[in-house]
Motif scaffolding. Structure first.
Motif, short mmCIF file in Angstrom:
data_model
loop_
_atom_site.label_atom_id
_atom_site.label_comp_id
_atom_site.label_asym_id
_atom_site.label_seq_id
_atom_site.Cartn_x
_atom_site.Cartn_y
_atom_site.Cartn_z
N THR A 150 -12.97 -9.51 50.32
CA THR A 150 -13.36 -10.10 49.69
C THR A 150 -12.61 -11.07 49.06
OG1 THR A 150 -14.03 -8.40 47.27
CG2 THR A 150 -15.27 -9.14 49.39
N ARG A 151 -11.23 -10.77 49.01
CA ARG A 151 -10.09 -10.89 48.94
C ARG A 151 -9.16 -10.71 49.90
NH1 ARG A 151 -8.79 -9.35 42.46
NH2 ARG A 151 -9.58 -7.34 43.85
N LEU A 155 -10.40 -4.49 50.23
CA LEU A 155 -11.75 -4.24 50.31
C LEU A 155 -13.34 -3.94 49.56
CD1 LEU A 155 -11.07 -1.56 53.29
CD2 LEU A 155 -11.80 -2.83 54.31
N ASP A 156 -13.93 -4.79 49.87
CA ASP A 156 -14.90 -4.33 48.96
C ASP A 156 -15.18 -2.85 48.54
OD1 ASP A 156 -17.53 -4.47 47.57
OD2 ASP A 156 -17.80 -6.28 47.96
N ALA A 157 -14.29 -2.07 47.42
CA ALA A 157 -14.37 -1.08 47.31
C ALA A 157 -16.06 -0.04 47.32
CB ALA A 157 -14.59 -0.46 46.06
N ALA A 158 -17.42 -0.85 46.21
CA ALA A 158 -18.46 -0.55 46.52
C ALA A 158 -19.30 -0.44 47.38
CB ALA A 158 -19.32 -1.79 45.03
N VAL A 159 -19.12 -1.53 48.21
CA VAL A 159 -19.57 -1.76 49.61
C VAL A 159 -19.44 -0.42 50.89
CG1 VAL A 159 -20.13 -3.10 51.90
CG2 VAL A 159 -20.28 -4.03 49.45
N LEU A 160 -18.19 -0.44 50.80
CA LEU A 160 -17.34 0.95 51.10
C LEU A 160 -17.93 1.94 51.07
CD1 LEU A 160 -15.41 1.66 54.02
CD2 LEU A 160 -13.85 1.99 51.91
N GLN A 161 -17.90 2.21 49.81
CA GLN A 161 -17.78 3.76 49.41
C GLN A 161 -19.48 3.83 48.94
OE1 GLN A 161 -16.30 3.82 45.62
NE2 GLN A 161 -16.28 6.59 46.12
N ALA A 162 -20.66 2.67 49.06
CA ALA A 162 -22.46 3.26 49.12
C ALA A 162 -22.33 3.12 50.64
CB ALA A 162 -22.29 1.59 48.50
N ALA A 182 -17.38 -2.11 61.46
CA ALA A 182 -17.49 -3.14 61.66
C ALA A 182 -16.12 -4.36 60.74
CB ALA A 182 -18.43 -4.22 61.49
N LEU A 183 -15.68 -5.04 61.13
CA LEU A 183 -15.09 -6.12 59.98
C LEU A 183 -15.62 -6.81 59.79
CD1 LEU A 183 -10.96 -5.58 61.96
CD2 LEU A 183 -12.02 -4.49 60.17
N VAL A 184 -15.94 -7.19 58.60
CA VAL A 184 -16.61 -7.99 57.38
C VAL A 184 -15.89 -8.90 57.18
CG1 VAL A 184 -18.63 -9.14 56.72
CG2 VAL A 184 -18.67 -6.61 57.62
N VAL A 249 -8.14 5.09 51.66
CA VAL A 249 -8.96 4.81 52.61
C VAL A 249 -8.23 2.83 51.57
CG1 VAL A 249 -11.08 3.08 53.54
CG2 VAL A 249 -10.92 5.90 53.03
N LEU A 250 -8.39 2.46 50.70
CA LEU A 250 -8.71 0.91 49.92
C LEU A 250 -6.80 0.88 50.17
CD1 LEU A 250 -10.37 1.32 47.03
CD2 LEU A 250 -11.05 0.18 49.34
N TRP A 251 -5.95 1.32 49.79
CA TRP A 251 -4.13 1.42 49.98
C TRP A 251 -3.98 1.42 51.50
CZ3 TRP A 251 -1.21 -0.82 46.51
CH2 TRP A 251 -1.35 -0.70 45.31
#
Length: 378
Positions: A150-151, A155-162, A182-184, A249-251
């Motif tokens: 999103t930036r 990564l959008d952590a909430a989308v990834l985790q959910a 998939a890279l969005v 994953v995020l880092w």
């Protein structure tokens, strides 16, 4: 074995990607041709296969879709299957002022036209869940994990985790393949840099600044950006399959994405800008590491497996977490000096995996079990 199939016109792809990510984060598996096809695949076969394997079909209705012969063909195929099965599973999704086709005009539809996306998505997800979409029996290999930036590097952590949680709920023993990631792209900066580079390569012979060195540099940076996208997928799959925390994953993703952004920036021949800022992702010195991780006091350490210092990784660690190394003055077992899990997920695993994938060495493999690791000041 089924997903939710989304029939749409190619011009509506940005909306559809956003919709698909939102549904995946709510535990509703989605099939998109963009995520499931490779070069050489038959588009028609892939779409009909997607329709055949799907229990619900969302038809995105828009001015572009009305003009699209593909969407009309998909809708006809889905309605014919409804006739065969005696079950209604086609749901129109209206996103602009276009009229819903007469074939499905008598049905309740998801309405995104003139409404906030989140509110409309919530209503649609509620309907899909009531139709059993969250409990579909889906083959493990048809699962898709979205990586949504999103930036520029976050990564959008909430989308990834959910999304990962729902995938593991359906398949507790799932081993995620990089091809299922998939890279969005919601961040325009990265996409703009990639498109600009492709255009510049295509038009290189007309470039007033053309030199053979410039052409070689542009092509090398394009190849590198593509390789880093592969590295990103491979690394995320590795971390998740090994049960590492989402922070790792995020880092890791931030390191890889930032390196790609910087390399793409070098092809623009401009004096400043966002890409230039991410040179720090190379972590070449203390200033870079401090700015990248947002912490003032960092030091370099070597980390390796028992008896194998030749396969060591050089990592930045917060000084507060390695104070005992200064006290002992000699290398120590990792968990004797770093007893908390925070350092390993924010610093050790992301840096170690990034270096392993970007600069592979035959003598060096990541130390996934840190109880086997030795750590010492570099």
């Amino acid at each position: 074995m089924s997903n939710v199939f989304i029939s749409h016109a190619s011009k509506d792809k940005p909306f559809v990607l956003r919709l698909a990510v939102g549904l995946l984060a709510r535990g509703i598996p989605v099939w998109l041709d963009t995520w499931s096809m490779t070069l050489g695949d038959s588009l028609l076969d892939a779409i009909y296969d997607g329709l055949e394997r799907s229990s619900l079909v969302l038809v995105v209705v828009s001015e572009a879709a009305i003009r699209s012969g593909w969407v009309n063909r998909e809708l006809n195929a889905a309605l014919a299957r409804e006739e065969q099965t005696g079950r209604r599973f086609v749901i129109p999704i209206r996103i602009d002022d276009a009229a819903v086709p007469l074939k499905v005009a008598d049905r309740l539809y998801g309405n995104f036209a003139g409404r906030g996306f989140s509110e409309a998505l919530e209503d649609l997800a509620r309907v899909l869940v009531s139709k059993g979409a969250a409990d579909m029996a889906i083959l493990p290999e048809r699962e898709v994990l979205p990586l949504r930036f999103t930036r520029p590097v976050d990564l959008d952590a909430a989308v990834l985790q959910a999304s990962w949680k729902h995938m593991r709920r359906r398949h507790p023993d799932l081993v995620l393949s990089p091809d299922q990631i998939a890279l969005v792209e919601d961040d325009e900066d990265y996409g703009s840099l990639r498109r600009s580079l492709h255009r510049r390569i295509d038009e290189i012979t007309q470039d007033p600044d053309y030199t053979p060195d410039l052409e070689r540099h542009l092509k090398e940076m394009n190849d590198l950006a593509a390789r880093l996208e592969v590295v990103l997928r491979v690394g995320v799959a590795e971390l998740l399959n090994r049960g590492k925390e989402i922070d790792a994953v995020l880092w890791f993703a931030k390191i890889i994405r930032a390196r790609a952004l910087y390399r793409l920036w070098t092809t623009r021949m401009v004096a400043g800008g966002l890409g230039q800022d991410w040179k720090i992702a190379g972590l070449h010195d203390r200033t870079d590491a401090r700015d990248f991780f947002g912490i003032d006091e960092l030091d370099l350490v070597d980390l390796w497996r028992d008896q194998d210092r030749t396969g060591s990784f050089i990592l930045w660690m917060p000084r507060r977490d390695i104070a005992d190394l200064y006290r002992y003055g000699t290398p120590q077992r990792y968990y004797d000096v770093c007893p908390t899990m925070m350092s390993e997920h924010l610093y050790v695993y992301p840096q170690m995996l990034a270096e392993h994938l970007c600069y592979p060495l035959k003598t060096r493999e990541p130390v996934w079990d840190l109880s086997e690791a030795i750590i010492g000041l570099h």
